[in-house]
Enzyme design. Structure first.
Site, PDB file in Angstrom:
ATOM      1  N   ASP A  13      51.110  37.520  38.318  1.00 60.57           N
ATOM      2  CA  ASP A  13      51.905  37.557  39.534  1.00 60.57           C
ATOM      3  C   ASP A  13      51.084  38.281  40.594  1.00 60.57           C
ATOM      4  O   ASP A  13      50.127  38.988  40.277  1.00 60.57           O
ATOM      5  CB  ASP A  13      53.221  38.291  39.257  1.00 60.57           C
ATOM      6  N   ASP A  15      52.438  39.809  44.211  1.00 60.99           N
ATOM      7  CA  ASP A  15      53.048  40.911  44.951  1.00 60.99           C
ATOM      8  C   ASP A  15      53.631  41.951  44.007  1.00 60.99           C
ATOM      9  O   ASP A  15      54.511  41.658  43.202  1.00 60.99           O
ATOM     10  CB  ASP A  15      54.145  40.373  45.872  1.00 60.99           C
TER      11      ASP A  15
END
Length: 222
Positions: A13, A15
């Site tokens: 991922d 952010d």
């Protein structure tokens, strides 16, 4: 190494997992909400955590009567977020070292984000596009996280069995996406979803741990 320990790829991922942008995202949401005449509170911070831009736009619109359409609010959120990212982003502790260890071991890394493509490309320019074999962004497929599509797409493009991939996430939506895709998953950060192996930072993640995750030898709450 046994066949059950085979680690085909590691999917990150973006952010809040790879780069420190969660605060910038919250600031962008609060700015847009203020412009809509509906300031956010602390309860909204938790609700917006890890949400794709389309779901965040729907959340903001659910607080106001009338106003612009969802696509307009999505554009506001994306534009505001980009302006903040252009001021610079910082890789989180342990990220660079882990990516280098994967490169040295010949294990491909992928970036799988719920953020729109312009945001992902801007971050890749900062952290180094060469570090990743591929990237998947919002809009690259029909459905975003928490649907399994982004992680399934990344595994397919790498020619990897999802069960041989480890996903590193920080949000409930991302963890749900990874799990439903059939990937092993580990959460990073102070508040991991229940029942998910977790570490405080990427500094605690190394290749032996990733291989144990693929083999199912890491208990929840690690």
């Amino acid at each position: 190494m046994s066949s059950s320990d085979h680690l085909a790829a590691v999917l990150f991922d973006m952010d809040g997992t790879l780069v420190d942008t969660e605060g910038l995202w919250w600031d962008a949401c609060t700015e847009v909400a203020d412009g809509l005449g509906s300031p956010l509170g602390e309860a909204d911070r938790e609700a917006l955590f890890g949400l794709p831009v389309e779901d965040a736009a729907a959340h903001l619109l659910g607080r106001v009567n009338g106003g612009p359409g969802r696509s307009a609010v999505e554009a506001m959120l994306t534009g505001t977020f980009i302006r903040r990212i252009e001021g610079g982003v910082t890789m989180l502790p342990g990220a660079a070292a882990l990516l280098e260890a994967l490169r040295a071991a010949g294990i491909p890394a992928g970036l799988v984000s719920a953020s729109p493509r312009p945001v992902v490309d801007l971050v890749l320019e900062t952290v180094g596009r060469h570090r990743f074999r591929l990237s998947v962004a919002a809009g690259d497929g029909a459905r975003n996280k928490p649907a399994p599509d982004p992680y399934l797409a990344a595994a397919a493009r790498l020619g990897a069995d999802p069960a041989a991939c480890v996903v590193i996430e920080d949000s409930p939506a991302g963890v749900a996406s990874a799990r439903s895709a059939g990937c092993a998953v580990i959460a990073v950060g102070p508040a991991p979803p229940d029942g998910v192996p977790a570490v405080p930072t990427l500094e605690s993640v190394d290749l032996p741990l990733l291989r144990r995750l693929v083999s199912g030898r890491v208990p929840p709450g690690t």
